[in-house]
Write a protein that holds these residues in place. Structure first.
Motif, PDB file in Angstrom:
ATOM      1  N   TRP A 134       0.851  -1.195   0.000  1.00  0.00           N
ATOM      2  CA  TRP A 134       0.000   0.000   0.000  1.00  0.00           C
ATOM      3  C   TRP A 134       0.880   1.237   0.000  1.00  0.00           C
ATOM      4  O   TRP A 134       1.754   1.400   0.846  1.00  0.00           O
ATOM      5  N   LYS A 136       1.064   4.869   0.843  1.00  0.00           N
ATOM      6  CA  LYS A 136       0.287   5.803   1.659  1.00  0.00           C
ATOM      7  C   LYS A 136       0.197   7.179   1.016  1.00  0.00           C
ATOM      8  O   LYS A 136      -0.751   7.933   1.300  1.00  0.00           O
ATOM      9  N   LYS A 139      -2.132   6.515  -1.889  1.00  0.00           N
ATOM     10  CA  LYS A 139      -3.344   5.859  -1.385  1.00  0.00           C
ATOM     11  C   LYS A 139      -3.811   4.800  -2.387  1.00  0.00           C
ATOM     12  O   LYS A 139      -4.968   4.760  -2.790  1.00  0.00           O
ATOM     13  N   THR A 229      -2.673   0.467   5.725  1.00  0.00           N
ATOM     14  CA  THR A 229      -1.354   0.949   6.158  1.00  0.00           C
ATOM     15  C   THR A 229      -0.680  -0.030   7.111  1.00  0.00           C
ATOM     16  O   THR A 229       0.526   0.078   7.354  1.00  0.00           O
TER      17      THR A 229
END
Length: 305
Positions: A134, A136, A139, A229
């Motif tokens: 993922w 961050k 996103k 996350t």
């Protein structure tokens, strides 16, 4: 009677032909530094179509091929200099229009592994050279980043490896059904490359495939409704691809290296004087001033009726 015969023929045909599955994906192209070769050039043959591998103990997990040893003798080798990028491209089916790469619901990480070609992927020979889960900042999952980029992705070939021929194992892991054991879908494919310009003297020992994943690993058994996350990418640590001949491994998190200053007896500039050593550092002085202000403030509060 005729209907029954037709139905039987359809069932028999389906059992012998690999039919592309809706929303799934496979690797079609590979090349160096953004320049792709023709369809399937430098790719190890896969007889899965675009279907995933779900058996974590199967040798099919290496390159999505049911053949053993891997059919690499007739595969062209794509030249990729050490320290430069291998470019690959996935598609749902060749030149698919409705689903160019894979369904966006198939969220998950991407990983890249490497092994000497002469090993045929057998034994503790696989090192992980890249991983991404993922992002961050964007996103976005790595799978979705690939989907949004028309199936294309670049990965840097380590500089500190010996010259030679290698298998590069590309992989997308789909987590949309991974909330139950056996639900994760793995999409590995292998590219054959020739590396030149490497600075390494020996190739490091690595991991065995199968063996890198277990059914209940946090990154394999995962509910996509959880906070992305906190997702932990499964498998071994990423090989440290530095520009030296040392072969070491490191964790996938960023490392901060502190370099100690080396001083000599005649180097007075690096040695604080007695007077300087008695002075508090800037941070310590700030803390002392804040503490003094706080104590004065507390005494003032106690004087208020």
């Amino acid at each position: 009677m005729r209907t029954g015969i037709v139905s039987a023929l359809v069932v028999a045909l389906a059992a012998t032909v690999t039919i592309p599955v809706q929303a799934h994906t496979s690797l079609f192209y590979a090349g160096a530094n953004g320049k792709l070769n023709g369809k399937f050039v430098c790719l190890v043959e896969s007889n899965y179509g675009n279907a995933p591998v779900k058996d974590l103990e199967s040798t099919d997990l290496r390159c999505r091929s049911k053949k053993s040893p891997l059919p690499t003798d007739s595969v062209k080798k794509c030249p990729v200099p050490a320290g430069e990028t291998l470019t690959v491209q996935w598609q749902h089916i060749h030149n698919s229009v409705t689903i160019p790469v894979m369904s966006a619901s198939h969220v998950g990480p991407c990983t890249f592994y490497m092994a000497p070609l002469e090993s045929a992927g057998d034994g503790p020979v696989w090192i992980k050279i890249y991983e991404k889960g993922w992002d961050k900042d964007k996103k976005k999952w790595c799978n979705n980043e690939i989907i949004d980029n028309d199936g294309k992705f670049d990965v840097t070939i380590p500089k500190n490896i010996p010259d030679g021929d290698y298998l590069i194992r590309t992989e997308m892991i789909a987590l949309h059904q991974a909330n139950k054991v056996g639900g994760a879908q793995l999409y590995p494919n292998c590219v054959v490359i020739t590396v030149t310009g490497g600075t390494g003297s020996t190739f490091p020992s690595g991991s065995e495939i199968p063996g890198i994943y277990q059914p209940k690993d946090p990154g394999i058994l995962y509910d996509r409704g959880d906070d992305p996350t906190t997702y932990k990418i499964p498998g071994p640590n990423v090989f440290e691809a530095n520009d030296s001949s040392s072969n070491t491994t490191s964790s996938t998190s960023a490392k901060v290296t502190t370099t100690k200053q080396i001083t000599t007896p005649n180097d007075k500039s690096s040695t604080p004087s007695n007077e300087e050593s008695k002075q508090p550092s800037g941070a310590s002085a700030c803390v002392k001033r804040r503490n003094l202000k706080y104590r004065r403030s507390r005494r003032s509060e106690r004087n208020v009726v």
